[in-house]
Scaffold this active site. Structure first.
Site, PDB file in Angstrom:
ATOM      1  N   CYS A  12       0.835  -1.203   0.000  1.00 33.19           N
ATOM      2  CA  CYS A  12       0.000   0.000   0.000  1.00 33.19           C
ATOM      3  C   CYS A  12       0.874   1.258   0.000  1.00 33.19           C
ATOM      4  O   CYS A  12       2.091   1.177   0.107  1.00 33.19           O
ATOM      5  CB  CYS A  12      -0.908  -0.006   1.229  1.00 33.19           C
ATOM      6  SG  CYS A  12       0.010   0.134   2.780  1.00 33.19           S
ATOM      7  N   CYS A  15       3.177   1.535   2.904  1.00 40.26           N
ATOM      8  CA  CYS A  15       4.317   0.622   2.795  1.00 40.26           C
ATOM      9  C   CYS A  15       5.389   1.223   1.886  1.00 40.26           C
ATOM     10  O   CYS A  15       6.577   1.168   2.185  1.00 40.26           O
ATOM     11  CB  CYS A  15       3.867  -0.729   2.232  1.00 40.26           C
ATOM     12  SG  CYS A  15       2.588  -1.525   3.215  1.00 40.26           S
TER      13      CYS A  15
END
Length: 79
Positions: A12, A15
């Site tokens: 995501c 991340c």
């Protein structure tokens, strides 16, 4: 000495940001490093991570569930 970083998460935006911050911190400190992105859910669970994104340094989980700033990562690496 090569330091191995792992960013554990689904891939995501958080991340990705954690990965970028980790690279920036390592570069600022002049470290030799390798960055691996772990997106496999089973591997993340096996690592004991309950909330993502998580950051592991040389196989040891250092942070879970938040995006550390570049300065926070530098502090962690200097500890």
């Amino acid at each position: 000495i090569m330091i191995k970083f792992q960013v554990l998460g689904s891939g995501c935006a958080k991340c990705k940001t954690l990965g970028q911050h980790t690279e920036a911190a390592a570069q600022a400190l002049g470290l030799a490093y390798e960055l691996e992105k772990v997106t496999d859910l089973n591997a993340i669970i096996d690592a004991g991570v309950m909330s993502t994104p998580a950051l592991a340094v040389n196989g040891e989980i250092k942070s879970m569930g938040k995006v550390l700033s570049v300065d926070e990562i530098k502090t962690l690496l200097n500890a």
